[in-house]
Structure formats: C-alpha cells, structure tokens
Design an enzyme around this catalytic site. Structure first.
Site, short mmCIF file in Angstrom:
data_model
loop_
_atom_site.label_atom_id
_atom_site.label_comp_id
_atom_site.label_asym_id
_atom_site.label_seq_id
_atom_site.Cartn_x
_atom_site.Cartn_y
_atom_site.Cartn_z
N ASP A 128 -3.06 0.80 7.76
CA ASP A 128 -1.81 1.50 7.42
C ASP A 128 -0.65 1.01 8.29
O ASP A 128 0.12 1.78 8.85
CB ASP A 128 -1.99 3.02 7.55
CG ASP A 128 -3.06 3.52 6.59
OD1 ASP A 128 -3.16 2.97 5.48
OD2 ASP A 128 -3.81 4.45 6.96
N SER B 255 4.85 6.69 2.47
CA SER B 255 5.45 5.39 2.75
C SER B 255 4.82 4.32 1.88
O SER B 255 3.61 4.38 1.59
CB SER B 255 5.19 4.97 4.21
OG SER B 255 5.54 6.00 5.11
N ASN C 68 0.85 -1.19 0.00
CA ASN C 68 0.00 0.00 0.00
C ASN C 68 0.89 1.24 0.00
O ASN C 68 1.94 1.24 0.64
CB ASN C 68 -0.86 -0.01 1.29
CG ASN C 68 -1.74 1.21 1.41
OD1 ASN C 68 -2.39 1.63 0.45
ND2 ASN C 68 -1.79 1.79 2.60
N HIS D 282 0.89 5.11 1.26
CA HIS D 282 0.15 5.94 2.22
C HIS D 282 0.85 7.30 2.35
O HIS D 282 2.07 7.36 2.49
CB HIS D 282 0.11 5.25 3.58
CG HIS D 282 -0.64 6.04 4.61
ND1 HIS D 282 -2.01 6.14 4.61
CD2 HIS D 282 -0.19 6.81 5.62
CE1 HIS D 282 -2.38 6.93 5.61
NE2 HIS D 282 -1.30 7.36 6.23
C1 GAR Z 1 -2.37 9.15 -2.89
O1 GAR Z 1 -1.91 10.32 -2.29
C2 GAR Z 1 -2.20 7.97 -1.95
O2 GAR Z 1 -1.05 8.03 -1.16
C3 GAR Z 1 -3.43 8.11 -1.10
O3 GAR Z 1 -4.45 8.46 -2.00
C4 GAR Z 1 -3.89 9.20 -3.08
C5 GAR Z 1 -4.33 8.56 -4.39
O4 GAR Z 1 -3.97 9.36 -5.49
N1 GAR Z 1 -3.72 6.89 -0.40
C6 GAR Z 1 -4.31 6.86 0.80
O5 GAR Z 1 -4.65 7.87 1.41
C7 GAR Z 1 -4.53 5.48 1.36
N2 GAR Z 1 -4.75 5.52 2.78
P1 GAR Z 1 -4.04 8.76 -6.96
O6 GAR Z 1 -5.43 8.13 -7.11
O7 GAR Z 1 -3.86 9.95 -7.85
O8 GAR Z 1 -2.95 7.74 -7.11
#
Ligand code: GAR
Length: 202
Positions: free
Chosen positions: A137, A128, A99, A101
């Site tokens: 997470d 991370s 994942n 995060h």
């Molecule tokens: C990213 O910033 C990722 O790290 C976060 O969602 C966004 C997705 O962007 N993930 C989380 O918050 C998971 N807990 P994207 O759809 O443009 O890749």
C-alpha cells in the site's frame, strides 16, 4: 486504453469501471479466488476472466504474466485484490499498476482500516488510489476521497459510506490516466502540464 483488473471478491469497484469505460476498456479480469461475485460481474459484461490459484506466488505470477503478455494492457488496476505482488512482478509492470486502498494513505496501510480508524478516534477517513511499488500500500498517491467519521459509526457503516465514494474515485482516476491528463515523464508523475504535487481530490 486497455486495462486488466485484479479482484478478490465482490467486484463493486470493477462494476463501476465496467459501467463507465470512458476512454478505456476492461479486457480481462483476474482473481485469486474462485466463485466470487466479481466473476458474475465480469460475466454480466461479457469480459474474459481467469481464476489463478495463488498458493505459490511465483507460479501464480507466471500465469498472470502470460495473460498480461497476451492482453498487453496499458494499465493494471488492483480493485480489491488482496494478495501482495512480488517486487519482481511490480518491476516488470513499472508505473503500470494502480491500487485502490480504503484509507487516507500513508495512514493505515494493510487490513482492517475502518476499525483502526475508529480505534484511533479519527474524525476523518477516506480512500486512496496509488501507483504500486514494492512495498505494501505504498507508491505515489494519485487521488483521494474523504468522509467524516461520526460518533455512531461502526466499521460496517464506514465501509458502506466509503465504497460509494471509492467507485467515483477509481473511475475518475482511471479516466484521467486513459485521457492522458495523468502520465509519467522521466520518473515524475505529471497532471496536465505540471508534476503532481499532492493527490487529486474526488
Ligand atoms: C474496497 O473497499 C477496496 O478499497 C478494498 O477492498 C474493497 C473491495 O471491494 N481494497 C483493499 O483493502 C486492498 N488493500 P469491491 O470488491 O466491492 O470492489
């Protein structure tokens, strides 16, 4: 190496993976949301994609398991997937789910990480990549990237700065797994020839 990517929205991390595919191929994209930008990305690259209604998690995970049984991926990448997977599902794909995060874990698991970092007047923030276990997470951290928090930063500016670094972080980390620099042996994560002691930095 074949990977299946789970997303819930924009799919910019998915796009970064699709543009790279160095030593790996994305064979399927799964989402709990309909009509998202990330599906346009999958279409653009000709990747099969499936929407799964996640209202009832056991049903949703059963459908996801069917797709994964068909695809037999080596790795499952959660790239902006906003649902929590059950312990049972995670156990089925032990050491196979990673994942990304947007925080320097173990700090700030959960939502609204950028705002929480600002509220705490932190001077550093980051993202991370970690293996997924049965806690939110949580699980062994593989790699991290850092950005400075400046006085004029807002949650939006932090998100904008960080996402570019996230793309590199995720692509490099998946590449390291695909090229077998990172691997599990006897429940220990190795990097090249030694147990990984601290997160790789990108
Ligand atoms: C990213 O910033 C990722 O790290 C976060 O969602 C966004 C997705 O962007 N993930 C989380 O918050 C998971 N807990 P994207 O759809 O443009 O890749």
């Amino acid at each position: 190496m074949n990977i299946v990517v789970f997303i819930s929205g924009r799919g910019s991390n998915l796009k970064a993976l699709l543009k790279d595919q160095n030593g790996y191929q994305v064979t399927h994209v799964i989402s709990d949301k309909r009509g998202i930008k990330g599906f346009d990305v999958a279409k653009q690259f000709g990747i099969p994609h499936s929407y799964i209604n996640w209202k009832e998690r056991p049903k949703a995970e059963a459908i996801a398991t069917e797709i994964l049984t068909e695809e037999q991926p080596d790795l499952i990448v959660l790239a902006g997937f906003m649902k929590v997977l059950s312990a049972n599902f995670v156990e089925k794909f032990h050491h196979q789910i990673i994942n990304i995060h947007p925080s320097l874990l173990p700090d700030y698991p959960g939502l609204n990480t950028h705002q929480r970092v600002l509220n705490d007047r932190k001077t550093e923030h980051g993202a991370s990549v970690h293996f997924v276990d049965n806690q939110l997470d949580h699980g062994q951290i593989i790699s991290q990237t850092r950005i400075a928090v400046e006085t004029h930063d807002t949650a939006e500016s932090l998100a904008t700065k960080l996402i570019l670094k996230e793309h590199k972080l995720l692509v490099q980390t998946v590449g390291q797994i695909a090229n077998k620099y990172l691997f599990w042996r006897d429940n220990t994560l190795f990097y090249i020839d030694k147990p990984l002691q601290k997160p790789l930095v990108y």
